[in-house]
Scaffold this active site. Structure first.
Site, PDB file in Angstrom:
ATOM      1  N   THR A  13       1.616 -18.897  54.649  1.00  0.00           N
ATOM      2  CA  THR A  13       0.483 -19.449  53.897  1.00  0.00           C
ATOM      3  C   THR A  13       0.126 -20.879  54.321  1.00  0.00           C
ATOM      4  O   THR A  13      -0.884 -21.416  53.888  1.00  0.00           O
ATOM      5  CB  THR A  13       0.828 -19.456  52.391  1.00  0.00           C
ATOM      6  OG1 THR A  13       2.121 -20.079  52.264  1.00  0.00           O
ATOM      7  CG2 THR A  13       0.888 -18.060  51.823  1.00  0.00           C
ATOM      8  N   VAL A  16       0.357 -24.012  59.790  1.00  0.00           N
ATOM      9  CA  VAL A  16       0.782 -23.332  61.020  1.00  0.00           C
ATOM     10  C   VAL A  16       0.803 -21.818  60.796  1.00  0.00           C
ATOM     11  O   VAL A  16       0.380 -21.045  61.657  1.00  0.00           O
ATOM     12  CB  VAL A  16       2.165 -23.854  61.486  1.00  0.00           C
ATOM     13  CG1 VAL A  16       2.649 -23.105  62.717  1.00  0.00           C
ATOM     14  CG2 VAL A  16       2.098 -25.358  61.783  1.00  0.00           C
ATOM     15  N   SER A  41       4.274 -18.273  46.180  1.00  0.00           N
ATOM     16  CA  SER A  41       3.318 -17.330  46.790  1.00  0.00           C
ATOM     17  C   SER A  41       3.811 -15.889  46.694  1.00  0.00           C
ATOM     18  O   SER A  41       3.028 -14.954  46.885  1.00  0.00           O
ATOM     19  CB  SER A  41       3.115 -17.654  48.275  1.00  0.00           C
ATOM     20  OG  SER A  41       2.637 -18.954  48.452  1.00  0.00           O
ATOM     21  N   CYS A 158       4.832 -31.263  68.172  1.00  0.00           N
ATOM     22  CA  CYS A 158       3.465 -30.800  68.442  1.00  0.00           C
ATOM     23  C   CYS A 158       2.673 -31.641  69.444  1.00  0.00           C
ATOM     24  O   CYS A 158       1.662 -31.186  69.970  1.00  0.00           O
ATOM     25  CB  CYS A 158       2.694 -30.696  67.138  1.00  0.00           C
ATOM     26  SG  CYS A 158       2.883 -32.130  66.085  1.00  0.00           S
ATOM     27  N   GLN A 186      -2.708 -38.699  66.667  1.00  0.00           N
ATOM     28  CA  GLN A 186      -2.443 -37.334  66.199  1.00  0.00           C
ATOM     29  C   GLN A 186      -3.354 -36.924  65.052  1.00  0.00           C
ATOM     30  O   GLN A 186      -3.539 -37.662  64.079  1.00  0.00           O
ATOM     31  CB  GLN A 186      -0.965 -37.215  65.796  1.00  0.00           C
ATOM     32  CG  GLN A 186      -0.045 -37.582  66.964  1.00  0.00           C
ATOM     33  CD  GLN A 186       1.432 -37.322  66.723  1.00  0.00           C
ATOM     34  OE1 GLN A 186       2.263 -37.922  67.396  1.00  0.00           O
ATOM     35  NE2 GLN A 186       1.795 -36.449  65.808  1.00  0.00           N
ATOM     36  N   SER A 189      -4.234 -32.156  60.880  1.00  0.00           N
ATOM     37  CA  SER A 189      -3.596 -30.867  60.603  1.00  0.00           C
ATOM     38  C   SER A 189      -2.121 -30.911  60.989  1.00  0.00           C
ATOM     39  O   SER A 189      -1.334 -30.096  60.521  1.00  0.00           O
ATOM     40  CB  SER A 189      -4.320 -29.734  61.336  1.00  0.00           C
ATOM     41  OG  SER A 189      -4.314 -29.973  62.725  1.00  0.00           O
ATOM     42  N   GLU A 212       8.542 -39.426  64.197  1.00  0.00           N
ATOM     43  CA  GLU A 212       7.797 -38.859  65.322  1.00  0.00           C
ATOM     44  C   GLU A 212       8.093 -39.576  66.641  1.00  0.00           C
ATOM     45  O   GLU A 212       8.161 -38.946  67.701  1.00  0.00           O
ATOM     46  CB  GLU A 212       6.300 -38.948  65.000  1.00  0.00           C
ATOM     47  CG  GLU A 212       5.431 -38.034  65.797  1.00  0.00           C
ATOM     48  CD  GLU A 212       5.435 -36.591  65.299  1.00  0.00           C
ATOM     49  OE1 GLU A 212       6.237 -36.251  64.397  1.00  0.00           O
ATOM     50  OE2 GLU A 212       4.644 -35.804  65.817  1.00  0.00           O
ATOM     51  N   ARG A 246      -1.468 -41.702  63.303  1.00  0.00           N
ATOM     52  CA  ARG A 246      -2.270 -40.628  62.678  1.00  0.00           C
ATOM     53  C   ARG A 246      -3.716 -41.107  62.621  1.00  0.00           C
ATOM     54  O   ARG A 246      -3.982 -42.222  62.159  1.00  0.00           O
ATOM     55  CB  ARG A 246      -1.741 -40.365  61.255  1.00  0.00           C
ATOM     56  CG  ARG A 246      -2.400 -39.215  60.540  1.00  0.00           C
ATOM     57  CD  ARG A 246      -1.989 -37.866  61.044  1.00  0.00           C
ATOM     58  NE  ARG A 246      -0.599 -37.539  60.745  1.00  0.00           N
ATOM     59  CZ  ARG A 246       0.095 -36.593  61.387  1.00  0.00           C
ATOM     60  NH1 ARG A 246      -0.471 -35.898  62.357  1.00  0.00           N
ATOM     61  NH2 ARG A 246       1.343 -36.351  61.067  1.00  0.00           N
ATOM     62  N   HIS A 253      -4.077 -33.458  69.303  1.00  0.00           N
ATOM     63  CA  HIS A 253      -3.250 -34.653  69.487  1.00  0.00           C
ATOM     64  C   HIS A 253      -3.557 -35.214  70.882  1.00  0.00           C
ATOM     65  O   HIS A 253      -3.405 -34.512  71.894  1.00  0.00           O
ATOM     66  CB  HIS A 253      -1.760 -34.298  69.391  1.00  0.00           C
ATOM     67  CG  HIS A 253      -1.301 -33.973  67.990  1.00  0.00           C
ATOM     68  ND1 HIS A 253      -2.103 -34.095  66.885  1.00  0.00           N
ATOM     69  CD2 HIS A 253      -0.084 -33.564  67.525  1.00  0.00           C
ATOM     70  CE1 HIS A 253      -1.412 -33.756  65.792  1.00  0.00           C
ATOM     71  NE2 HIS A 253      -0.183 -33.431  66.155  1.00  0.00           N
ATOM     72  N   ASN A 339      -2.882 -29.206  68.438  1.00  0.00           N
ATOM     73  CA  ASN A 339      -1.559 -29.261  67.803  1.00  0.00           C
ATOM     74  C   ASN A 339      -1.150 -27.996  67.058  1.00  0.00           C
ATOM     75  O   ASN A 339       0.028 -27.621  67.093  1.00  0.00           O
ATOM     76  CB  ASN A 339      -1.443 -30.467  66.865  1.00  0.00           C
ATOM     77  CG  ASN A 339      -2.526 -30.512  65.829  1.00  0.00           C
ATOM     78  OD1 ASN A 339      -3.700 -30.691  66.162  1.00  0.00           O
ATOM     79  ND2 ASN A 339      -2.168 -30.323  64.582  1.00  0.00           N
TER      80      ASN A 339
HETATM   81  P1  NAP Z   1       2.313 -26.670  55.347  1.00  0.00           P
HETATM   82  O1  NAP Z   1       0.875 -26.489  55.626  1.00  0.00           O
HETATM   83  O2  NAP Z   1       2.723 -27.636  54.299  1.00  0.00           O
HETATM   84  O3  NAP Z   1       2.933 -25.211  55.005  1.00  0.00           O
HETATM   85  C1  NAP Z   1       4.246 -25.074  54.584  1.00  0.00           C
HETATM   86  C2  NAP Z   1       4.647 -23.610  54.452  1.00  0.00           C
HETATM   87  O4  NAP Z   1       6.029 -23.597  54.050  1.00  0.00           O
HETATM   88  C3  NAP Z   1       3.887 -22.825  53.387  1.00  0.00           C
HETATM   89  O5  NAP Z   1       3.688 -21.508  53.814  1.00  0.00           O
HETATM   90  C4  NAP Z   1       4.848 -22.850  52.210  1.00  0.00           C
HETATM   91  O6  NAP Z   1       4.705 -21.735  51.336  1.00  0.00           O
HETATM   92  C5  NAP Z   1       6.167 -22.698  52.971  1.00  0.00           C
HETATM   93  N1  NAP Z   1       7.307 -23.048  52.132  1.00  0.00           N
HETATM   94  C6  NAP Z   1       7.496 -24.163  51.383  1.00  0.00           C
HETATM   95  N2  NAP Z   1       8.669 -24.072  50.726  1.00  0.00           N
HETATM   96  C7  NAP Z   1       9.232 -22.884  51.058  1.00  0.00           C
HETATM   97  C8  NAP Z   1      10.413 -22.189  50.715  1.00  0.00           C
HETATM   98  N3  NAP Z   1      11.287 -22.706  49.844  1.00  0.00           N
HETATM   99  N4  NAP Z   1      10.645 -20.984  51.270  1.00  0.00           N
HETATM  100  C9  NAP Z   1       9.786 -20.434  52.139  1.00  0.00           C
HETATM  101  N5  NAP Z   1       8.618 -21.028  52.498  1.00  0.00           N
HETATM  102  C10 NAP Z   1       8.352 -22.227  51.968  1.00  0.00           C
HETATM  103  O7  NAP Z   1       3.116 -27.123  56.658  1.00  0.00           O
HETATM  104  P2  NAP Z   1       2.757 -26.846  58.209  1.00  0.00           P
HETATM  105  O8  NAP Z   1       1.898 -27.917  58.756  1.00  0.00           O
HETATM  106  O9  NAP Z   1       2.343 -25.420  58.344  1.00  0.00           O
HETATM  107  O10 NAP Z   1       4.181 -27.079  58.878  1.00  0.00           O
HETATM  108  C11 NAP Z   1       5.215 -26.122  58.780  1.00  0.00           C
HETATM  109  C12 NAP Z   1       6.308 -26.501  59.769  1.00  0.00           C
HETATM  110  O11 NAP Z   1       5.779 -26.502  61.101  1.00  0.00           O
HETATM  111  C13 NAP Z   1       6.917 -27.888  59.541  1.00  0.00           C
HETATM  112  O12 NAP Z   1       8.289 -27.844  59.861  1.00  0.00           O
HETATM  113  C14 NAP Z   1       6.170 -28.752  60.562  1.00  0.00           C
HETATM  114  O13 NAP Z   1       6.920 -29.877  60.951  1.00  0.00           O
HETATM  115  C15 NAP Z   1       6.045 -27.769  61.712  1.00  0.00           C
HETATM  116  N6  NAP Z   1       4.954 -28.071  62.647  1.00  0.00           N
HETATM  117  C16 NAP Z   1       3.707 -28.310  62.195  1.00  0.00           C
HETATM  118  C17 NAP Z   1       2.693 -28.556  63.134  1.00  0.00           C
HETATM  119  C18 NAP Z   1       1.275 -28.833  62.716  1.00  0.00           C
HETATM  120  O14 NAP Z   1       0.459 -29.147  63.615  1.00  0.00           O
HETATM  121  N7  NAP Z   1       0.935 -28.728  61.425  1.00  0.00           N
HETATM  122  C19 NAP Z   1       2.967 -28.540  64.488  1.00  0.00           C
HETATM  123  C20 NAP Z   1       4.276 -28.259  64.925  1.00  0.00           C
HETATM  124  C21 NAP Z   1       5.244 -28.027  63.980  1.00  0.00           C
HETATM  125  P3  NAP Z   1       3.845 -21.830  49.955  1.00  0.00           P
HETATM  126  O15 NAP Z   1       2.409 -21.774  50.363  1.00  0.00           O
HETATM  127  O16 NAP Z   1       4.296 -20.643  49.206  1.00  0.00           O
HETATM  128  O17 NAP Z   1       4.212 -23.141  49.313  1.00  0.00           O
END
Ligand code: NAP
Length: 363
Positions: A13, A16, A41, A158, A186, A189, A212, A246, A253, A339
């Site tokens: 959800t 990413v 969720s 990223c 960066q 998102s 970072e 940021r 990025h 990214n």
């Molecule tokens: P995000 O938008 O905040 O999404 C977080 C996700 O984690 C949601 O699906 C959330 O589910 C889930 N979650 C939270 N608590 C959880 C739990 N206890 N059990 C299972 N799922 C849980 O974050 P994001 O940007 O997608 O980033 C996710 C990861 O990817 C992070 O480690 C980040 O560092 C890494 N990352 C991000 C990027 C980027 O460009 N954004 C790039 C590389 C790596 P709910 O919706 O149910 O809360």
């Protein structure tokens, strides 16, 4: 691949996770059969779970709309549904480690966008163009943990593909890089949703992304390292110094980099030739997400730009421009990559394609 691999997404959800959903629609090798996220969720259809927070400009793809989102902590819900798991969750390091280890212990191939295991000596952290051989550490990892089938492989940070791929193109041609100073700009998102508040971001630049700079300096050393004595040994020959900021850009990025060489120094033309003729193992293997041209050099003096260049090669290419001499180092250039595609979901899918092509993922 004559039969598609059933695939799950943990964190489906999130920012990413949504990109995984988008990129895996009609994927020729992977078939999404399991979605999981937090307890809040769980039990909802995917469409319901992302209502009001779907960030991609097209609609939620039909193939997942009615798929039920599970609670990721209940690993038994995934058993029998898939063998490959993509994981991108906003949880603390120890919680991520526990979750990814749990899934690997149950036989799943876990391909992660999270940072928790990036520096573990028996976990490959892959940019498939650069260090595809690091997948050969997986049998050691399985032995160390007593896992027979499952394993963990991770994506690096990223922003680093925007400078590591251009750097690698020079290294493989025999040029020795001595130092690199880089400043990242960066996109939002990268901070997940909702990220920093609009009040902090509009008309502003935030000169700190916690942790970072350390990642931007250390992760390249592991990626350029080699497997020795059952672990991935770092290559510390290049000194990196990073500033990470940021900026109010949605996706993309950008990096402004200066490099110096040790020994033989290429001419500008030789650098451009290295980038233009960069040989990519993912392309050679026919991996579906590999961009035809991995490095795209833009001759216009004001490129690359996030809005104009982030989607190049369906978001998987690295766009480079502004190569010129540097008054302090030898050369400087600007790099850019998407990214949430190359830097997260797309990069992780490319890794999984490499692992599947090399026989590491069982159906
Ligand atoms: P995000 O938008 O905040 O999404 C977080 C996700 O984690 C949601 O699906 C959330 O589910 C889930 N979650 C939270 N608590 C959880 C739990 N206890 N059990 C299972 N799922 C849980 O974050 P994001 O940007 O997608 O980033 C996710 C990861 O990817 C992070 O480690 C980040 O560092 C890494 N990352 C991000 C990027 C980027 O460009 N954004 C790039 C590389 C790596 P709910 O919706 O149910 O809360």
């Amino acid at each position: 691949m004559n039969q598609r691999i059933n695939t799950g997404i943990i964190g489906a959800t999130g920012m990413v996770g949504q990109m995984f959903i988008n990129l895996l629609e009609n994927h020729p090798w992977f078939n999404v059969t399991y979605l999981a996220a937090s307890e809040s969720s769980a039990g909802k259809s995917y469409e319901e779970a992302v209502r009001g927070r779907w960030h991609i400009s097209s609609e939620v793809p039909g193939y997942v709309r009615n798929l039920m989102v599970e609670d990721a902590s209940k690993v038994e819900k995934a058993m029998g549904k898939c063998s490959l798991i993509f994981c991108a969750v906003s949880l603390g390091k120890e919680e991520v480690k526990a979750m990814e280890s749990l899934y690997a212990s149950k036989g799943f191939a876990v391909v992660s966008a999270n940072s928790a295991f990036r520096l573990a000596p028996d976990v490959p952290m892959l940019i498939p163009e650069i260090n595809h051989e690091h997948i050969n550490i997986i049998p050691t990892q399985q032995k160390n943990n007593g896992w027979t089938k499952g394993f963990i492989a991770v994506k690096p940070n990223c922003s680093i593909q925007s400078y590591m791929i251009p750097l690698h193109a020079l290294i493989v041609k025999g040029y020795k890089i001595k130092q690199m100073v880089l400043t990242t700009l960066q996109g939002l998102s990268g901070a997940g949703y909702p990220g920093p508040s609009a009040y902090d971001l509009v008309d502003n630049i935030i000169p700190l992304i916690k942790g970072e700079e350390e990642k931007s300096e250390i992760e390249p050393q592991k990626i350029l390292g080699a497997i020795k004595d059952g672990k991935i040994e770092y290559d510390t020959s290049i000194q990196f110094s990073a500033h990470c900021t940021r900026v109010p850009v949605i996706d993309g990025h950008t990096v402004c980099a200066s490099i110096s060489f040790e020994g033989k120094k290429p001419s500008e033309k030789e650098i451009l030739d290295c980038w233009k003729n960069y040989h990519s193992v993912p392309v050679e293997l026919g991996l579906p997400s590999a961009p035809e041209q991995t490095i795209i050099y833009r001759n216009e003096p004001d490129r690359p730009q996030p809005r104009k260049d982030r989607d190049s090669g369906k978001g998987m290419a690295v766009t480079v421009g502004r190569l010129r001499t540097c008054n302090v180092f030898d050369y400087r250039f600007v790099g850019l990559s998407h990214n949430t595609i190359r830097g997260a979901a797309g990069g992780a899918i490319l890794m999984a394609e490499l692992l599947a092509a090399k026989g590491f993922i069982n159906k």
